[in-house]
Design a protein around this motif. Sequence first.
Motif, PDB file in Angstrom:
ATOM      1  N   ALA A  22      42.486 -70.778  83.871  1.00 11.40           N
ATOM      2  CA  ALA A  22      41.684 -71.126  82.657  1.00 11.40           C
ATOM      3  C   ALA A  22      42.019 -72.481  82.279  1.00 11.40           C
ATOM      4  O   ALA A  22      41.096 -73.116  81.784  1.00 11.40           O
ATOM      5  CB  ALA A  22      42.183 -69.976  81.472  1.00 11.40           C
ATOM      6  N   VAL A  25      39.738 -74.870  84.174  1.00 13.00           N
ATOM      7  CA  VAL A  25      38.526 -74.906  83.772  1.00 13.00           C
ATOM      8  C   VAL A  25      38.432 -75.671  82.380  1.00 13.00           C
ATOM      9  O   VAL A  25      37.654 -76.594  82.122  1.00 13.00           O
ATOM     10  CB  VAL A  25      37.898 -73.342  83.630  1.00 13.00           C
ATOM     11  CG1 VAL A  25      36.457 -73.622  83.171  1.00 13.00           C
ATOM     12  CG2 VAL A  25      37.899 -72.860  85.014  1.00 13.00           C
ATOM     13  N   LEU A  26      39.402 -75.276  81.643  1.00 14.97           N
ATOM     14  CA  LEU A  26      39.425 -75.911  80.093  1.00 14.97           C
ATOM     15  C   LEU A  26      39.505 -77.480  80.083  1.00 14.97           C
ATOM     16  O   LEU A  26      38.782 -78.021  79.573  1.00 14.97           O
ATOM     17  CB  LEU A  26      40.528 -75.457  79.386  1.00 14.97           C
ATOM     18  CG  LEU A  26      40.767 -75.581  77.892  1.00 14.97           C
ATOM     19  CD1 LEU A  26      39.470 -74.971  76.942  1.00 14.97           C
ATOM     20  CD2 LEU A  26      42.151 -75.029  77.423  1.00 14.97           C
ATOM     21  N   ARG A  73      33.097 -73.980  74.048  1.00 13.57           N
ATOM     22  CA  ARG A  73      33.987 -74.097  75.395  1.00 13.57           C
ATOM     23  C   ARG A  73      34.820 -73.134  75.724  1.00 13.57           C
ATOM     24  O   ARG A  73      35.003 -72.677  76.854  1.00 13.57           O
ATOM     25  CB  ARG A  73      34.555 -75.496  75.076  1.00 13.57           C
ATOM     26  CG  ARG A  73      34.943 -76.184  76.173  1.00 13.57           C
ATOM     27  CD  ARG A  73      34.005 -76.734  77.321  1.00 13.57           C
ATOM     28  NE  ARG A  73      34.419 -76.963  78.449  1.00 13.57           N
ATOM     29  CZ  ARG A  73      34.110 -76.276  79.456  1.00 13.57           C
ATOM     30  NH1 ARG A  73      33.435 -75.306  79.452  1.00 13.57           N
ATOM     31  NH2 ARG A  73      34.787 -76.391  80.598  1.00 13.57           N
ATOM     32  N   GLN A  76      33.330 -70.234  76.936  1.00  9.58           N
ATOM     33  CA  GLN A  76      32.844 -70.242  78.299  1.00  9.58           C
ATOM     34  C   GLN A  76      33.981 -70.414  79.341  1.00  9.58           C
ATOM     35  O   GLN A  76      33.615 -69.596  80.349  1.00  9.58           O
ATOM     36  CB  GLN A  76      32.246 -71.836  78.501  1.00  9.58           C
ATOM     37  CG  GLN A  76      30.885 -71.989  77.664  1.00  9.58           C
ATOM     38  CD  GLN A  76      30.430 -73.574  77.845  1.00  9.58           C
ATOM     39  OE1 GLN A  76      31.248 -74.338  78.255  1.00  9.58           O
ATOM     40  NE2 GLN A  76      29.453 -73.784  77.141  1.00  9.58           N
ATOM     41  N   VAL A  77      35.222 -70.616  78.993  1.00 10.71           N
ATOM     42  CA  VAL A  77      36.270 -70.694  79.979  1.00 10.71           C
ATOM     43  C   VAL A  77      36.474 -69.008  80.206  1.00 10.71           C
ATOM     44  O   VAL A  77      36.674 -68.485  81.355  1.00 10.71           O
ATOM     45  CB  VAL A  77      37.461 -71.264  79.399  1.00 10.71           C
ATOM     46  CG1 VAL A  77      38.568 -71.031  80.283  1.00 10.71           C
ATOM     47  CG2 VAL A  77      37.246 -72.616  79.329  1.00 10.71           C
ATOM     48  N   GLU A  78      36.524 -68.266  79.109  1.00  6.13           N
ATOM     49  CA  GLU A  78      36.758 -66.681  79.313  1.00  6.13           C
ATOM     50  C   GLU A  78      35.784 -66.304  80.001  1.00  6.13           C
ATOM     51  O   GLU A  78      35.929 -65.366  81.172  1.00  6.13           O
ATOM     52  CB  GLU A  78      36.962 -66.069  77.888  1.00  6.13           C
ATOM     53  CG  GLU A  78      37.902 -66.594  77.023  1.00  6.13           C
ATOM     54  CD  GLU A  78      37.710 -66.153  75.544  1.00  6.13           C
ATOM     55  OE1 GLU A  78      38.931 -66.011  74.739  1.00  6.13           O
ATOM     56  OE2 GLU A  78      36.623 -65.374  75.086  1.00  6.13           O
ATOM     57  N   VAL A  96      41.400 -67.088  75.457  1.00  4.06           N
ATOM     58  CA  VAL A  96      41.450 -68.588  75.016  1.00  4.06           C
ATOM     59  C   VAL A  96      41.467 -68.715  73.528  1.00  4.06           C
ATOM     60  O   VAL A  96      40.063 -68.552  73.136  1.00  4.06           O
ATOM     61  CB  VAL A  96      40.632 -69.517  75.879  1.00  4.06           C
ATOM     62  CG1 VAL A  96      40.947 -70.993  75.524  1.00  4.06           C
ATOM     63  CG2 VAL A  96      40.880 -69.289  77.362  1.00  4.06           C
TER      64      VAL A  96
END
Length: 165
Positions: A22, A25-26, A73, A76-78, A96
Amino acid sequence: MIEVGFGLGSNVGDKQGNISRALGVLFGAGAIGFLAASSFYRTPPWGYEDQDWFVNACAVGRTALLPDALLARAKQVEEALGREKTFRWGPRLIDVDILYYGDREVAEPELAIPHRELFNRAFVLKPLAEIRPELVLSGRSVAAEADRKDEALEIVAPPWRPAAG
Ligand SMILES: Nc1ncnc2c1ncn2[C@@H]1O[C@H](COP(=O)(O)OP(=O)(O)OP(=O)(O)O)[C@@H](O)[C@H]1O
Ligand SMILES: Nc1nc2c(c(=O)[nH]1)N=C(CO)CN2
């Protein structure tokens, strides 16, 4: 650019791996610059106790994204990690949360900043105090509030770092 804080948690599957992915990606897409990440902590389930223990970590970055875009955002990460809806405070592959956005306060149904439960959660206060001991939110010192929590949380891994290059 605004400094922003995130809380991450996982209690399903490869908990540490989920948080590392995560964070990758974040901070990997360019919109949020990495500043610091805490150690990984093993934490007892809070809120709904009949579930597996969690791994939690916090991270801070800087961004020009506005709060609503930052929330999108985070979601989206989740989704990128494959999080499925459970129930409030229930088990999750990844969570997140936005903890703070500079010193700004947001009070919308979909977004509360600072995070509504921040000062109730040792699993947020202790990792956040590790990386931002001087931080004051809503007039309260994060480090002092972390010290007031009796729980000793075990560190299970060192801080995540972005890949070099
Ligand atoms: N600061 C915030 N960071 C992330 N989500 C937030 C925040 N404030 C409000 N929300 C909203 O909370 C909603 C529910 O989030 P989520 O499913 O992760 O809840 P939860 O993890 O069960 O509980 P909690 O938010 O207390 O950790 C999100 O869809 C989002 O709109
Ligand atoms: N220890 C711990 N407990 C939780 C966590 C979490 O990240 N860590 N997240 C929850 C979802 O809101 C509910 N309970």
